[in-house]
Design a protein around this motif. Structure first.
Motif, short mmCIF file in Angstrom:
data_model
loop_
_atom_site.label_atom_id
_atom_site.label_comp_id
_atom_site.label_asym_id
_atom_site.label_seq_id
_atom_site.Cartn_x
_atom_site.Cartn_y
_atom_site.Cartn_z
N PHE A 1 1.00 -1.43 -0.23
CA PHE A 1 -0.29 0.11 -0.18
C PHE A 1 0.94 1.56 -0.08
O PHE A 1 0.60 2.33 -0.44
CB PHE A 1 -1.07 0.09 0.71
N GLY B 1 1.06 5.20 0.20
CA GLY B 1 -0.56 5.12 -0.12
C GLY B 1 -1.26 5.59 1.09
O GLY B 1 -0.50 6.27 2.24
N LEU C 1 -2.49 4.87 3.79
CA LEU C 1 -2.33 3.49 4.94
C LEU C 1 -1.02 3.91 6.18
O LEU C 1 0.05 4.29 5.42
CB LEU C 1 -1.81 2.44 4.51
N SER D 1 -6.11 9.18 5.72
CA SER D 1 -5.67 7.98 5.57
C SER D 1 -6.25 6.94 6.53
O SER D 1 -6.62 7.73 7.89
CB SER D 1 -3.95 7.64 5.97
N THR D 2 -6.08 5.59 6.33
CA THR D 2 -6.46 4.24 7.34
C THR D 2 -5.33 4.47 8.20
O THR D 2 -4.66 4.03 7.62
CB THR D 2 -6.56 3.09 6.59
N ILE E 1 -8.48 2.49 2.35
CA ILE E 1 -7.72 1.00 2.50
C ILE E 1 -8.49 0.49 3.55
O ILE E 1 -8.56 0.83 4.73
CB ILE E 1 -6.55 0.90 2.53
N SER E 2 -9.48 -0.43 3.47
CA SER E 2 -10.57 -1.23 4.22
C SER E 2 -9.94 -2.26 5.19
O SER E 2 -8.42 -2.54 5.02
CB SER E 2 -11.42 -1.60 3.41
N GLN F 1 -9.31 -5.58 3.06
CA GLN F 1 -8.24 -5.34 2.00
C GLN F 1 -6.47 -5.42 2.80
O GLN F 1 -5.52 -6.28 2.53
CB GLN F 1 -7.75 -3.96 1.79
N ILE F 2 -6.58 -5.10 4.17
CA ILE F 2 -5.50 -5.33 5.02
C ILE F 2 -5.32 -7.25 5.13
O ILE F 2 -3.77 -6.87 5.63
CB ILE F 2 -4.80 -4.25 6.11
N GLU G 1 -15.96 6.26 -3.06
CA GLU G 1 -14.49 6.97 -3.66
C GLU G 1 -14.52 8.48 -4.20
O GLU G 1 -13.87 9.47 -3.31
CB GLU G 1 -13.71 6.76 -4.83
N LYS H 1 -18.40 -0.55 2.29
CA LYS H 1 -17.63 0.62 1.05
C LYS H 1 -17.60 1.97 1.87
O LYS H 1 -16.93 2.69 1.17
CB LYS H 1 -17.46 0.35 -0.42
#
Ligand code: TXA
Ligand code: MG
Length: 322
Positions: free
Chosen positions: A82, A85, A87, A171-172, A189-190, A193-194, A276, A307
Motif C-alpha cells: 500500500f 499510499g 495507510l 488515511s486509514t 484502505i479497508s 484489504q489489510i 470514492e 465500502k
C-alpha cells in the motif's frame, strides 16, 4: 511543480520551520519530526492539544527502522502492498523519536504519502516529517492549498500547492501493536484489504472521539459560517425535513446523492453516488455549504455498507443524526 519551491520547502524544514504539504488524502502541516522545537510549532499553529500524537511521514519503508522498533514482518508486507499510499501504521516507537511527536505514548504512527511533490521533498529532506492535517484543530481538513491558506495562512512559512487531494479523507490508521490488529480510523484502505495481505483478522475499533469532529461549534475561524449546524438524515425522510425547515422560515443547504426538485441551485449540492468520489469532494463541499451561510446543512445519509465506512465515519463527526 517548480523545483525552486521544492528546494525552498526542504530548506525551511531543515531550519525548523513549518511547511504545508500536499498528500493524496488531505494537506499536511509539516515539520522536522526529529526537531522537538519545530514540532512544537505545529501544535501552536493548529491550536492542537499536546496529547494528540502526530503521524510521521517518510519516503518509503527503508527508513521505517529509524522511527520504529520490533517491527513485525506484516508492516513490511503492508508497506509493499500500500505504500506510498493512504495507510498509516502504528508501531512501537524508537527511543530517538521525540515524545512531543507521539504525545508521550510508546507507539508511533508512520506513513508514506503518495504525492509526487511530497515524495520529492521527503527524498531531498532525508528525514521524517511530522504532519497533522493542515487545518485549525477541530476544523474540516483541507483538500486544497487554498483551504490551508484560509485556515493557517499566517502561521505557515510556505504552502506548497499540489492541486486538489485525490482521496479527500484522511488515511486509514492500523494499529499493528494490538491483538487483534485494529483499525483506529477508517480510510480508503479497508480492514479487508489489510487482512488479505497479512492473513490475520483485522477489526474496526469503535471510537467516539467527538473532539476530532470537523465542525466544532464556535471555534471555527470567521471566514466560513462557524455555527452552521449540520444534520444527517435518512433518504426517505430527506424531502420532509427540507419542507419542515422551510416552513419554519429557515434556509438550508442540502448534500444529497440525487436531484431534489424542491431545492434550488446553489443550495442543493449533488454528491457522487460512489464512495470514492463522494469522499474526494466531501470536505470541499462541507466548506462550500458553510459559505452559503444558511441556517442548517442537511446531509442525506450514505449507505450503511462497508465500502462507505470512511465517509460514514467523517459524516458522524461532522453532523448530528436526526
Ligand atoms: O491522511 C492523513 O493521515 C493526514 C495526512 C496529512 O497524512 N494526516 C492526518 O493527521 O490526518 P492528523 O494529525 O489530523 O490525524 C492523526 C491521527 C490522530 O487521530 C492521532 O490520534 C492518530 O493519528 N495517531 C497518531 N499517532 C498515534 C499513535 N501512536 N497511536 C494511535 N493513534 C495515533
Ligand atoms: Mg486532523
Amino acid at each position: 511543480m517548480n523545483t525552486v519551491a521544492i528546494l525552498k520547502a526542504v530548506q525551511l524544514l531543515k531550519e525548523g520551520k513549518l511547511v504545508a504539504i500536499p498528500t493524496e488524502t488531505v494537506y499536511g502541516l509539516a515539520a522536522d519530526a526529529s526537531n522537538p522545537k519545530a514540532v512544537e510549532k505545529i501544535f501552536k499553529a493548529k491550536g492542537r492539544p499536546s496529547n494528540h500524537p502526530l503521524i510521521v511521514h517518510i519516503a518509503d519503508s527503508a527508513s521505517l527502522a529509524t522511527w520504529a522498533i520490533h517491527i513485525p514482518n506484516i508492516a513490511y508486507q503492508l508497506a509493499e502492498a500500500f505504500w506510498p499510499g493512504p495507510l498509516t501504521m502504528v508501531l512501537n516507537k524508537a527511543p530517538s523519536v521525540p515524545s512531543i511527536v507521539t504525545g508521550g505514548q510508546n507507539t508511533v504512527a508512520i506513513r508514506s504519502p503518495n504525492h509526487p511533490i511530497t515524495q520529492q521533498i521527503l527524498k531531498l529532506f532525508k528525514g521524517g516529517l511530522a504532519a497533522p492535517s493542515a487545518n485549525r484543530f477541530g476544523h474540516i481538513s483541507p483538500t486544497t492549498a487554498e483551504h490551508v491558506k484560509k485556515d493557517l495562512g499566517k502561521q505557515v512559512d510556505l504552502i506548497i500547492d499540489g492541486g486538489p487531494c485525490i482521496i479527500g479523507v484522511e488515511s486509514t490508521i492500523v494499529d499493528l501493536t494490538s491483538t487483534p490488529i485494529r483499525i483506529l480510523r477508517p480510510g480508503a484502505i479497508s480492514a479487508k484489504q489489510i487482512s488479505n495481505v497479512i492473513h490475520k483478522p483485522v477489526i474496526y475499533h469503535k471510537t467516539t472521539q467527538k473532539t476530532q469532529a470537523p465542525r466544532v461549534s464556535g471555534s471555527l475561524s470567521s471566514h466560513y459560517a462557524p455555527n452552521t449546524p449540520a444534520i444527517r438524515i435518512h433518504t426517505r425522510a430527506l424531502e420532509k425535513k427540507i419542507k419542515e425547515t422551510r416552513n419554519k422560515g429557515k434556509t438550508c443547504a442540502v448534500l444529497a446523492r440525487k436531484k431534489i426538485s424542491a431545492v434550488s441551485h446553489p443550495q442543493l449540492i449533488v454528491m457522487p453516488k460512489d464512495p470514492e468520489n463522494y469522499a474526494r469532494i466531501l470536505y470541499q463541499q462541507l466548506r462550500f455549504a458553510d459559505l452559503l451561510k444558511v441556517d442548517l446543512i442537511i446531509v442525506e445519509d450514505v449507505p450503511q455498507t462497508p465500502k462507505w465506512r470512511a465517509v460514514q465515519d467523517r459524516l458522524n463527526r461532522a453532523t448530528k443524526k436526526t
